[in-house]
Design a protein around this motif. Structure first.
Motif, PDB file in Angstrom:
ATOM      1  N   THR A 122      35.930  42.975  47.839  1.00 38.33           N
ATOM      2  CA  THR A 122      36.395  44.142  48.586  1.00 38.33           C
ATOM      3  C   THR A 122      37.083  43.788  49.907  1.00 38.33           C
ATOM      4  O   THR A 122      38.207  44.222  50.140  1.00 38.33           O
ATOM      5  N   VAL A 123      36.411  43.007  50.745  1.00 40.25           N
ATOM      6  CA  VAL A 123      37.055  42.645  52.018  1.00 40.25           C
ATOM      7  C   VAL A 123      37.463  41.171  52.088  1.00 40.25           C
ATOM      8  O   VAL A 123      38.081  40.747  53.062  1.00 40.25           O
ATOM      9  N   GLY A 124      37.113  40.395  51.067  1.00 44.36           N
ATOM     10  CA  GLY A 124      37.436  38.973  51.084  1.00 44.36           C
ATOM     11  C   GLY A 124      36.357  38.169  51.793  1.00 44.36           C
ATOM     12  O   GLY A 124      35.358  38.725  52.264  1.00 44.36           O
ATOM     13  N   ASN A 125      36.579  36.862  51.852  1.00 47.99           N
ATOM     14  CA  ASN A 125      35.637  35.974  52.534  1.00 47.99           C
ATOM     15  C   ASN A 125      36.328  34.635  52.731  1.00 47.99           C
ATOM     16  O   ASN A 125      37.103  34.203  51.876  1.00 47.99           O
ATOM     17  N   LYS A 126      36.055  33.991  53.862  1.00 47.74           N
ATOM     18  CA  LYS A 126      36.775  32.736  54.142  1.00 47.74           C
ATOM     19  C   LYS A 126      36.404  31.612  53.180  1.00 47.74           C
ATOM     20  O   LYS A 126      37.117  30.630  53.071  1.00 47.74           O
ATOM     21  N   ASN A 127      35.285  31.765  52.477  1.00 50.42           N
ATOM     22  CA  ASN A 127      34.871  30.727  51.528  1.00 50.42           C
ATOM     23  C   ASN A 127      35.299  30.997  50.089  1.00 50.42           C
ATOM     24  O   ASN A 127      34.773  30.378  49.158  1.00 50.42           O
ATOM     25  N   MET A 128      36.225  31.890  49.910  1.00 51.25           N
ATOM     26  CA  MET A 128      36.643  32.214  48.542  1.00 51.25           C
ATOM     27  C   MET A 128      37.212  30.998  47.813  1.00 51.25           C
ATOM     28  O   MET A 128      38.034  30.272  48.359  1.00 51.25           O
ATOM     29  N   ASP A 129      36.765  30.815  46.551  1.00 50.96           N
ATOM     30  CA  ASP A 129      37.353  29.776  45.708  1.00 50.96           C
ATOM     31  C   ASP A 129      38.409  30.417  44.798  1.00 50.96           C
ATOM     32  O   ASP A 129      38.638  31.624  44.870  1.00 50.96           O
ATOM     33  N   THR A 130      39.037  29.580  43.976  1.00 49.47           N
ATOM     34  CA  THR A 130      40.101  30.099  43.106  1.00 49.47           C
ATOM     35  C   THR A 130      39.591  31.252  42.244  1.00 49.47           C
ATOM     36  O   THR A 130      40.267  32.265  42.076  1.00 49.47           O
ATOM     37  N   PHE A 131      38.373  31.076  41.722  1.00 51.41           N
ATOM     38  CA  PHE A 131      37.826  32.117  40.848  1.00 51.41           C
ATOM     39  C   PHE A 131      37.670  33.448  41.598  1.00 51.41           C
ATOM     40  O   PHE A 131      38.067  34.509  41.085  1.00 51.41           O
ATOM     41  N   SER A 132      37.117  33.411  42.813  1.00 48.02           N
ATOM     42  CA  SER A 132      36.972  34.646  43.611  1.00 48.02           C
ATOM     43  C   SER A 132      38.321  35.274  43.921  1.00 48.02           C
ATOM     44  O   SER A 132      38.458  36.492  43.948  1.00 48.02           O
ATOM     45  N   LYS A 133      39.301  34.413  44.185  1.00 44.93           N
ATOM     46  CA  LYS A 133      40.642  34.932  44.489  1.00 44.93           C
ATOM     47  C   LYS A 133      41.216  35.670  43.279  1.00 44.93           C
ATOM     48  O   LYS A 133      41.852  36.707  43.414  1.00 44.93           O
ATOM     49  N   ILE A 134      40.965  35.120  42.096  1.00 39.67           N
ATOM     50  CA  ILE A 134      41.445  35.754  40.861  1.00 39.67           C
ATOM     51  C   ILE A 134      40.841  37.150  40.708  1.00 39.67           C
ATOM     52  O   ILE A 134      41.557  38.118  40.408  1.00 39.67           O
ATOM     53  N   THR A 159      53.043  42.178  44.867  1.00 41.70           N
ATOM     54  CA  THR A 159      51.812  41.410  44.656  1.00 41.70           C
ATOM     55  C   THR A 159      51.716  40.939  43.213  1.00 41.70           C
ATOM     56  O   THR A 159      51.297  39.812  42.929  1.00 41.70           O
ATOM     57  N   ARG A 160      52.093  41.813  42.279  1.00 43.78           N
ATOM     58  CA  ARG A 160      52.052  41.431  40.857  1.00 43.78           C
ATOM     59  C   ARG A 160      52.947  40.222  40.599  1.00 43.78           C
ATOM     60  O   ARG A 160      52.589  39.317  39.857  1.00 43.78           O
ATOM     61  N   LYS A 161      54.121  40.216  41.254  1.00 41.18           N
ATOM     62  CA  LYS A 161      55.034  39.079  41.095  1.00 41.18           C
ATOM     63  C   LYS A 161      54.416  37.814  41.676  1.00 41.18           C
ATOM     64  O   LYS A 161      54.382  36.765  41.041  1.00 41.18           O
ATOM     65  N   LEU A 162      53.931  37.941  42.916  1.00 41.47           N
ATOM     66  CA  LEU A 162      53.366  36.780  43.612  1.00 41.47           C
ATOM     67  C   LEU A 162      52.167  36.193  42.861  1.00 41.47           C
ATOM     68  O   LEU A 162      51.982  34.976  42.832  1.00 41.47           O
ATOM     69  N   ALA A 163      51.370  37.068  42.244  1.00 37.72           N
ATOM     70  CA  ALA A 163      50.162  36.602  41.559  1.00 37.72           C
ATOM     71  C   ALA A 163      50.494  35.643  40.412  1.00 37.72           C
ATOM     72  O   ALA A 163      49.693  34.777  40.069  1.00 37.72           O
ATOM     73  N   ASN A 164      51.676  35.787  39.848  1.00 45.29           N
ATOM     74  CA  ASN A 164      52.082  34.891  38.758  1.00 45.29           C
ATOM     75  C   ASN A 164      52.640  33.573  39.267  1.00 45.29           C
ATOM     76  O   ASN A 164      52.881  32.655  38.490  1.00 45.29           O
ATOM     77  N   ILE A 165      52.865  33.496  40.585  1.00 50.40           N
ATOM     78  CA  ILE A 165      53.497  32.300  41.153  1.00 50.40           C
ATOM     79  C   ILE A 165      52.519  31.516  42.024  1.00 50.40           C
ATOM     80  O   ILE A 165      52.385  30.303  41.897  1.00 50.40           O
ATOM     81  N   ASP A 166      51.847  32.213  42.917  1.00 50.70           N
ATOM     82  CA  ASP A 166      51.004  31.541  43.909  1.00 50.70           C
ATOM     83  C   ASP A 166      49.866  32.468  44.338  1.00 50.70           C
ATOM     84  O   ASP A 166      50.099  33.488  44.985  1.00 50.70           O
ATOM     85  N   LEU A 167      48.647  32.078  43.974  1.00 49.00           N
ATOM     86  CA  LEU A 167      47.467  32.903  44.233  1.00 49.00           C
ATOM     87  C   LEU A 167      47.256  33.162  45.728  1.00 49.00           C
ATOM     88  O   LEU A 167      46.936  34.280  46.146  1.00 49.00           O
TER      89      LEU A 167
END
Ligand SMILES: [Fe+2]
Ligand SMILES: [Fe+2]
Length: 205
Positions: A122-134, A159-167
């Motif tokens: 919901t608000v994110g976290n500085k320790n997010m890993d790739t999986f959390s970002k997904i 955002t939809r475009k960017l998500a396919n290029i760079d998380l």
């Protein structure tokens, strides 16, 4: 109880179980959203080399605590010893992230990284890993999402475009876009959103 992600049968059974639960716990709109997040999380997991079964499970379950009432949310955190911060006390809606993670741990045996992805969605976290970002991104861009607001719609498409290029670029763009609206509305900003934003910028310098 540990989930074996390699066992498609086991995962299918657990998905069914979650599906049966959220159909009861979530509004129809939210349930459709959850199916959308499951699909998008699966796509992004494929793209970025994360475990697909794990992504489907978390995508489907991520909003399991969202349609509890304010009172039910406050009662849940109290009864389950979940610490809440100043901002969550005011914006109790945010609590569905911590509550959802706790429910999924206790009910389905979700692992720590799965719980974190729900906690941070919901608000994110500085320790997010790739999986959390997904999971965070899938939640915001699933196919069913759309906005009447033209600017929001443009940002969604970007955002939809960017998500396919760079998380990370997609995540930064999402946070910046939502901060813009939060500032405009003079609403509270959760410090974890700022920390997430700073972390991405620092890591990519
Ligand atoms: Fe959510
Ligand atoms: Fe969601």
């Amino acid at each position: 109880m540990m989930i074996n992600f390699e066992d498609d049968n086991e995962v299918e059974k657990l998905l069914k179980k979650i599906d049966t639960d959220i159909i009861k716990l979530e509004s129809e709109k939210r349930y459709k959203h959850s199916l959308g997040v499951m699909k998008k999380a699966e796509e992004l997991a494929k793209l970025y080399g994360e475990n697909i079964n794990k992504a489907k499970l978390v995508g489907l379950a991520h909003d399991i605590g969202k349609d509890l009432s304010k009172e039910e949310k406050l009662e849940y955190v109290k009864n389950n010893d979940i610490k809440i911060d100043e901002i969550e006390k005011i914006n109790t809606g945010l609590l569905h992230a911590k509550i959802g993670a706790d429910i999924c741990k206790k009910k389905y045996g979700f692992s720590k990284d799965m719980q974190n992805a729900i906690k941070y969605h919901t608000v994110g976290n500085k320790n997010m890993d790739t999986f959390s970002k997904i999971i965070f991104i899938a939640d915001k861009i699933e196919d069913g999402r759309n906005y009447k607001n033209e600017k929001k719609m443009k940002q969604l498409e970007e955002t939809r475009k960017l998500a396919n290029i760079d998380l990370n670029k997609a995540l930064l763009f999402l946070i910046d876009s939502s901060l813009e609206f939060t500032l405009q509305k003079k609403e509270l900003i959760h410090p974890d959103s700022i920390d997430t934003r700073n972390r991405i910028i620092m890591d990519n310098k």
